[in-house]
Design an enzyme around this catalytic site. Structure first.
Site, PDB file in Angstrom:
ATOM      1  CG  ASP A 130      -1.739   1.086   0.958  1.00  0.00           C
ATOM      2  OD1 ASP A 130      -1.724   1.630   0.326  1.00  0.00           O
ATOM      3  OD2 ASP A 130      -3.323   0.958   1.802  1.00  0.00           O
TER       4      ASP A 130
HETATM    5  C1  NOJ Z   1      -3.881   3.995   0.307  1.00  0.00           C
HETATM    6  C2  NOJ Z   1      -4.872   3.260  -0.141  1.00  0.00           C
HETATM    7  O1  NOJ Z   1      -4.926   2.705   1.412  1.00  0.00           O
HETATM    8  C3  NOJ Z   1      -4.896   2.574  -1.662  1.00  0.00           C
HETATM    9  O2  NOJ Z   1      -6.471   1.808  -0.936  1.00  0.00           O
HETATM   10  C4  NOJ Z   1      -4.905   3.480  -1.983  1.00  0.00           C
HETATM   11  O3  NOJ Z   1      -5.035   2.644  -3.399  1.00  0.00           O
HETATM   12  C5  NOJ Z   1      -3.445   4.280  -2.713  1.00  0.00           C
HETATM   13  N1  NOJ Z   1      -3.410   4.747  -0.921  1.00  0.00           N
HETATM   14  C6  NOJ Z   1      -3.402   5.195  -3.535  1.00  0.00           C
HETATM   15  O4  NOJ Z   1      -4.175   5.820  -4.088  1.00  0.00           O
END
Ligand code: NOJ
Length: 741
Positions: free
Chosen positions: A269
């Site tokens: 993530d």
């Molecule tokens: C954090 C989020 O938890 C995730 O779901 C997302 O894909 C990424 N940011 C990128 O924006």
């Protein structure tokens, strides 16, 4: 007396079924996506990846696994092109309901609305259409679908991105979505892996769950994702048992790659990486976005090079990362004719048909006294509440939908998209009213003082209330992602009470990310109907009109329990670490176990017609009462093999066409110490008035197994299984039993 053994059950001739072989949507929506996806040729893709890998220098390899940094490319995640192997600049873009930060795309319905339809074909078509828009904008990896959170905490800010509080339902929706997306050639991404159930402290807390609940609840939908050939997985922000998810070998290597046999790659993530070598050695394959948000802290890139030179990471491990990433690219044939990145491309096509169908068929009719609905050309309707009209500041006025102003279509955060248009309830109802000659009065305010004149003389007063949540980097009305409570926002209870005090025919429409406590509303005798409209995205008003006027018979079912009181769920947002003390007993599993009466149970939803259930059979024969038999052999290899098929006959015994979601809940033998009932099948079937047909539930070996923590394997427990088929988790209409000796 027929003594039926499990062995006999297993070898019985196939059952005659009247179930449509294709997966056309129960309510007749076009479901072009219904065709099964071709199996993926991983072996050929790996061969091709090996050939490419042979010509790459370590530096190229490190570039393939390291994002270019935050805000340094066209997408939320990017890796550099490698020209020597014609590998493109890879574009990774949110998210689970369509292409984020694009200007000419559709904003599809959130996952929770798709789950609420219980319609495999619509879920699949949604995945296909989202992927067509991703491909059309040149996005290689669309960052969804979501099956973490599972939704064990009803307040959890991001539950609406995923498919409801049951692993089986989540798993089916994950598999349908992934297969449909990848059939279009777009890489799907199963996220967030794993045990990320809340927004509060998500980047610091540790989650620890027992091995059995891990397998039977949280890992279950990811197993479906891997079985559906998902090519990428995103590890989550939190720690698991004290070790960051993205440097946790137990999670990435042991469970995902070894036990589930995942052939694709694991990405972090965004900024969820905390180390160079431990992460690499634990099974991480790609770091995103490649730095922290300031662009200062880069943990791979040149540091990964150094880790190889100093012997802390084997070059073989780097090769494995690259092989997995390249294989994902080749297995979906992204190396031939993939469109260039253009987030401004107009790719909407006719996809809004799916948005309207999911928005509509995901609506759950909770209450309908005296056949208040459908509306019959009323002379005058009153609409009350700020959620009846579009956000007065503009439909995309709030960054990442980070506000709850006006009608609600989705939660907030990275899992959102820009609305191309938004049909609010008032616009759709007024359009319909015009054709019917109905007068419409409005009070688009949540102030109890202003309802009086608006509702005077109306045949029915429709009150709109909401509840919202989202990702923790945005706080809305004091809710830092997770909801502070499960009450309606904006004084919704008081607003309904004020209307019900002066009007005797009140219809409440709820747009919400998840369960809301409705007791104060239900205490008002003048509240005759409650329409649970969920999160309908851009087709909000149109979907509502379809149901309010009976153009479509409501057929949605709750993908979570609505309790009488918050405390009844037995889970809440953790202030520190979370040890998952509730274990297997989440949502209806908990209510059943503790014998707590819910207000509206998991799987519940009314129709304008009635359905009658009869003739439960197993493999074409009646259940013969308890019978003894052999244990179904356990083992991982054949977990997806169908071991028995249960059928029931369903008749539409009412006056109008409708669709029913028949649900199969398995009661495991006592020896299993399992929750009283667990969803192990569902089928949505459309029936004309007076018609009847069979539905079939294929039970796979996994569906009848429990995770044996000693054997570290799935095992079919001994004792008596009960097969409960019904209209909800508490409205069981047919049962059968089989005993395993
Ligand atoms: C954090 C989020 O938890 C995730 O779901 C997302 O894909 C990424 N940011 C990128 O924006």
């Amino acid at each position: 007396m027929r003594s039926r053994t499990f062995a006999a059950v297993l070898s019985a001739a196939s059952v005659a079924r009247a179930v449509p072989a294709d997966a056309s949507s129960a309510n007749g929506a076009t479901a072009a996506a219904a065709a099964a996806a071709a199996p993926l040729d991983w072996a050929a893709a790996y061969d091709k990846a090996d050939t490419a890998l042979a010509g790459l220098a370590l530096n190229d390899k490190v570039n393939i696994v390291t994002g270019v940094g935050w805000n340094k490319g066209p997408c939320v995640g990017n890796t550099p092109a490698i020209s020597s192997i014609s590998y493109p600049q890879l574009c990774l873009q949110d998210g689970p309901l369509g292409v984020r930060y694009a200007s000419n795309v559709n904003a599809f319905t959130p996952g929770i609305q798709a789950a609420s339809t219980w319609d495999r074909a619509l879920i699949r078509e949604r995945g296909q259409f989202m992927a067509e828009e991703a491909r059309g904008t040149g996005v290689h990896v669309l960052l969804g679908p979501v099956s973490g959170p599972l939704g064990k905490i009803p307040h959890g800010g991001r539950n609406w991105e995923g498919f409801g509080a049951d692993p089986y339902l989540q798993g089916v929706a994950m598999a349908e979505t992934i297969e449909a997306m990848q059939a279009v050639g777009v890489q799907a991404n199963a996220k967030h892996y794993i045990l990320n159930e809340q927004e509060l402290n998500r980047e610091t807390m540790s989650s620890t769950v027992d091995d059995r609940a891990m397998h039977e609840l949280y890992l279950w939908p990811f197993a479906d994702a891997v079985h559906a050939n998902v090519v990428s997985v995103m590890c989550s922000y939190n720690k698991i048992n004290g070790t960051w998810a993205c440097e946790n070998p137990e999670i990435m290597n042991t469970l995902l790659k070894e036990e589930l046999g995942f052939k694709g790659y694991v990405m972090t993530d965004w900024n969820a990486q905390h180390s160079t070598s431990p992460a690499a050695n634990a099974g991480l394959d790609m770091t995103m976005p490649g730095s922290d948000y300031d662009g200062n802290n880069v943990l791979w890139g040149s540091l990964l090079n150094q880790a190889v030179s100093s012997g802390q990471v084997d070059e073989d491990r780097i090769d494995d990362m690259v092989r997995r990433i390249l294989a994902a690219h080749y297995v979906l044939e992204q190396d031939t004719g993939y469109p260039n990145i253009n987030l401004a491309a107009n790719v909407q096509g006719t996809h809004k048909s799916n948005i309207r169908a999911v928005a509509r068929d995901g609506i759950v009719l909770l209450k309908n006294d005296n056949n208040t609905l459908p509306l019959q050309k009323p002379a005058k309707l009153a609409l009350v509440g700020s959620a009846a009209v579009a956000n007065p500041s503009g439909i995309n006025a709030c960054t990442d939908q980070g506000c709850n102003n006006g009608a609600l279509g989705m939660g907030w955060g990275s899992g959102t998209a820009t609305y191309p248009y938004f049909v609010a309830p008032d616009a759709a109802i007024k359009a319909r009213a015009q054709t019917d000659g109905t007068q419409v009065s409005m009070s688009a305010s949540d102030s109890t003082g202003s309802v009086g004149s608006a509702v005077n003389g109306a045949d029915a007063a429709i009150v709109f209330i909401t509840s919202d949540s989202g990702e923790g980097y945005i706080t809305v009305e004091d809710n830092a992602g997770d909801r502070n409570n499960l009450d309606p926002w904006h004084n919704g209870n008081q607003l309904v009470q004020a209307v019900a005090a002066t009007h005797e025919n009140v219809i409440v429409v709820v747009h919400s990310v998840g369960p809301v406590i409705l007791e104060k509303i239900l205490a008002e005798p003048n509240v005759k109907a409650i329409v649970w409209a969920g999160l309908p995205s851009q087709e909000n008003g149109n979907a509502l009109v379809d149901i309010l006027y009976g153009d479509t018979n409501p057929s949605g079912k709750l993908p979570y329990t609505i309790a009488k009181a918050e405390a009844d769920y037995g889970t809440s947002v953790s202030r520190g670490n979370d040890n998952f003390p509730e274990s297997l007993f989440v949502d209806y599993r908990h209510f059943d176990q503790e014998d707590i009466e819910p207000r509206y149970e998991f799987g519940y939803g009314l129709s304008y017609t009635n359905f009658t259930y009869s003739d439960i059979f197993v493999d074409g024969q009646p259940f013969s009462g308890p019978a003894t038999g052999d244990v179904i052999p356990g083992g991982r290899a054949d977990l997806w093999e169908t071991v028995m098929t249960i059928t029931v006959t369903i008749a539409n015994s009412g006056d109008v066409q409708g669709a029913e979601v028949a649900q199969l809940y398995v009661g495991f033998p006592e020896s299993a110490a399992a929750p009283p009932k667990q969803l192990r099948g569902f089928e949505k079937i459309a029936l004309d008035a007076g018609a009847s047909d069979n539905v079939a539930f294929d039970l796979k070996r996994r569906d009848l197994s429990v995770w044996d923590t000693v054997q570290q394997n799935w095992v079919v427990p001994t004792g008596t299984f009960t097969f409960n088929v019904g209209s909800s988790s508490r409205d069981i209409r047919q049962t059968g039993e089989i005993t395993v000796a």
